[in-house]
Design a protein around this motif. Sequence first.
Motif, PDB file in Angstrom:
ATOM      1  N   VAL A  44      90.651  36.887  33.117  1.00 52.71           N
ATOM      2  CA  VAL A  44      90.637  35.746  34.032  1.00 52.71           C
ATOM      3  C   VAL A  44      90.084  36.191  35.383  1.00 52.71           C
ATOM      4  CG1 VAL A  44      92.078  34.020  35.197  1.00 52.71           C
ATOM      5  CG2 VAL A  44      92.623  34.738  32.855  1.00 52.71           C
ATOM      6  N   ASN A  45      89.139  35.412  35.915  1.00 52.90           N
ATOM      7  CA  ASN A  45      88.596  35.643  37.241  1.00 52.90           C
ATOM      8  C   ASN A  45      89.662  35.254  38.260  1.00 52.90           C
ATOM      9  OD1 ASN A  45      87.338  34.779  39.825  1.00 52.90           O
ATOM     10  ND2 ASN A  45      85.452  35.406  38.790  1.00 52.90           N
ATOM     11  N   ILE A  46      89.986  36.164  39.153  1.00 51.41           N
ATOM     12  CA  ILE A  46      91.062  35.925  40.122  1.00 51.41           C
ATOM     13  C   ILE A  46      90.704  34.809  41.099  1.00 51.41           C
ATOM     14  CG2 ILE A  46      92.397  36.982  42.005  1.00 51.41           C
ATOM     15  CD1 ILE A  46      92.068  39.657  40.513  1.00 51.41           C
ATOM     16  N   ASP A  47      89.439  34.738  41.494  1.00 48.92           N
ATOM     17  CA  ASP A  47      89.025  33.748  42.492  1.00 48.92           C
ATOM     18  C   ASP A  47      88.954  32.331  41.926  1.00 48.92           C
ATOM     19  OD1 ASP A  47      88.763  35.722  44.478  1.00 48.92           O
ATOM     20  OD2 ASP A  47      86.715  36.184  43.803  1.00 48.92           O
ATOM     21  N   THR A  48      88.389  32.194  40.720  1.00 51.21           N
ATOM     22  CA  THR A  48      88.186  30.856  40.149  1.00 51.21           C
ATOM     23  C   THR A  48      89.280  30.455  39.162  1.00 51.21           C
ATOM     24  OG1 THR A  48      86.848  31.694  38.313  1.00 51.21           O
ATOM     25  CG2 THR A  48      85.685  31.117  40.360  1.00 51.21           C
TER      26      THR A  48
END
Length: 145
Positions: A44-48
Amino acid sequence: AVVSTQSTGLFQAAPNPRVWTKKNTGVICVIKDHNQRSYFIHLVNIDTHSVIHAEEFYLEMEYKTPFPYFHTFAGEKCMVGLNFCHDGEAQLFLDAVNGIVIRNRKRKEKKDAQNRPPPMASMPPPAPNNSITQPDGDAGKKDKK
């Protein structure tokens, strides 16, 4: 349901299968998908907060740890490597993955055992001279045909 989460870098042995190429970083999660009745590894992308890589657990999955902080497995398209920030996080993730792999193998063994035909009744083989032993004690008499 989330089973385990750790921060990691995702590497793939692609396009060259002899070289690890860094693809992404993020939070790696073991997810139980109740609707699909399966487990997945999601990066999982932390920002999005979006899933940028996903792999489904499969029965013959071999999850290996060439180093305490670096884990590998055969993904859908190529070998996948997970480079963890800390050995402790890597061990927590390994424990979660091993629990699922063992559970999947046990389920397969149980399913295979249920689908196996029942064993045949234990009977002695016929005597070499083609005589058949009669259950009433008339052993040695030839069967008339």
